[in-house]
Write a protein that holds these residues in place. Structure first.
Motif, PDB file in Angstrom:
ATOM      1  N   ALA A  10       0.830  -1.208   0.000  1.00 38.15           N
ATOM      2  CA  ALA A  10       0.000   0.000   0.000  1.00 38.15           C
ATOM      3  C   ALA A  10       0.861   1.253   0.000  1.00 38.15           C
ATOM      4  O   ALA A  10       0.553   2.230  -0.680  1.00 38.15           O
ATOM      5  N   ALA A  11       1.940   1.247   0.750  1.00 34.39           N
ATOM      6  CA  ALA A  11       2.831   2.417   0.794  1.00 34.39           C
ATOM      7  C   ALA A  11       3.470   2.659  -0.565  1.00 34.39           C
ATOM      8  O   ALA A  11       3.551   3.808  -1.028  1.00 34.39           O
ATOM      9  N   TYR A 126      -3.733  -0.981   5.768  1.00 33.58           N
ATOM     10  CA  TYR A 126      -4.264   0.053   4.889  1.00 33.58           C
ATOM     11  C   TYR A 126      -4.456   1.369   5.641  1.00 33.58           C
ATOM     12  O   TYR A 126      -4.067   2.429   5.160  1.00 33.58           O
ATOM     13  N   HIS A 127      -5.039   1.297   6.840  1.00 33.68           N
ATOM     14  CA  HIS A 127      -5.250   2.523   7.610  1.00 33.68           C
ATOM     15  C   HIS A 127      -3.920   3.152   8.046  1.00 33.68           C
ATOM     16  O   HIS A 127      -3.787   4.374   8.045  1.00 33.68           O
ATOM     17  N   ASN A 131      -3.284   6.816   6.736  1.00 34.04           N
ATOM     18  CA  ASN A 131      -3.088   7.829   7.776  1.00 34.04           C
ATOM     19  C   ASN A 131      -1.725   8.501   7.637  1.00 34.04           C
ATOM     20  O   ASN A 131      -1.605   9.720   7.781  1.00 34.04           O
ATOM     21  N   GLY A 132      -0.706   7.713   7.346  1.00 29.94           N
ATOM     22  CA  GLY A 132       0.628   8.284   7.142  1.00 29.94           C
ATOM     23  C   GLY A 132       0.660   9.214   5.947  1.00 29.94           C
ATOM     24  O   GLY A 132       1.263  10.300   5.998  1.00 29.94           O
ATOM     25  N   ILE A 139      -2.453  16.308   3.672  1.00 30.49           N
ATOM     26  CA  ILE A 139      -2.830  17.480   4.467  1.00 30.49           C
ATOM     27  C   ILE A 139      -1.835  18.620   4.269  1.00 30.49           C
ATOM     28  O   ILE A 139      -2.247  19.753   3.994  1.00 30.49           O
ATOM     29  N   PRO A 140      -0.522  18.365   4.366  1.00 31.25           N
ATOM     30  CA  PRO A 140       0.416  19.480   4.160  1.00 31.25           C
ATOM     31  C   PRO A 140       0.355  20.075   2.748  1.00 31.25           C
ATOM     32  O   PRO A 140       0.652  21.254   2.566  1.00 31.25           O
TER      33      PRO A 140
END
Length: 173
Positions: A10-11, A126-127, A131-132, A139-140
């Motif tokens: 996922a990453a 996955y979360h 989230n990471g 967000i940034p």
């Protein structure tokens, strides 16, 4: 081992798109599409788990994921409509969709306790990954304050999901 493998996949999918890999800041329309796609992925996984899960706690967790991710995606759609923004498909959202499709097919081959454990392990991984990515990338990078606020609210909800998934996973061992 399965959890670490899922998190790594996922990453790689989330962060390996050319734009994110080169440190380029995704645009708000790209961020909106990535976030929405991530929600759809968890909605689809939850729908599969509601049908296939045998453990009552796993089924209840899947129902929570379905309800919460549908609600956040509904808010996201309302926001992009109000802002007159068209979410922009991108390499990251396409990679996420491909990886999720492969994961759903893999999970579909499992039944009973094997499905329950694999689904919950995937939800933990996955979360953690989403989230990471929200914290360090999305967000940034968000320019619009309303989009940023929605992502921050989503992050709080999804951190709770991660903890809930970890709790359910611990109970399945």
């Amino acid at each position: 081992m399965f959890v670490r493998w899922s998190a790594a996949i996922a990453a790689v999918a989330l962060l390996s798109s050319p734009a994110l890999a080169q440190g380029a800041k995704p645009s708000d329309p790209q961020i909106a599409h990535i976030a929405y796609t991530a929600g759809v992925i968890d909605i689809n996984a939850a729908k599969q788990a509601v049908k296939k899960a045998k453990n009552k706690d796993v089924k209840a967790f899947a129902e929570d994921m379905l309800r919460d991710h549908e609600a956040v995606n509904k808010q996201a759609l309302a926001l992009v409509k109000r802002l007159n923004v068209t979410p922009e498909d991108n390499d990251t959202s396409r990679a996420l969709s491909k990886q999720a499709s492969d994961k759903l097919a893999e999970l579909d081959k499992l039944d009973g306790a094997a499905f329950d454990k694999a689904y919950v392990a995937n939800e933990v991984a996955y979360h953690k990954t989403v989230n990471g990515a929200l914290e360090t990338q999305l967000i940034p990078s968000a320019s619009n304050p309303e989009l940023k606020s929605l992502l921050q609210t989503g992050l709080k909800i999804f951190q709770g999901h991660e903890q809930h998934a970890e709790h359910v996973a611990a109970e399945l061992k």
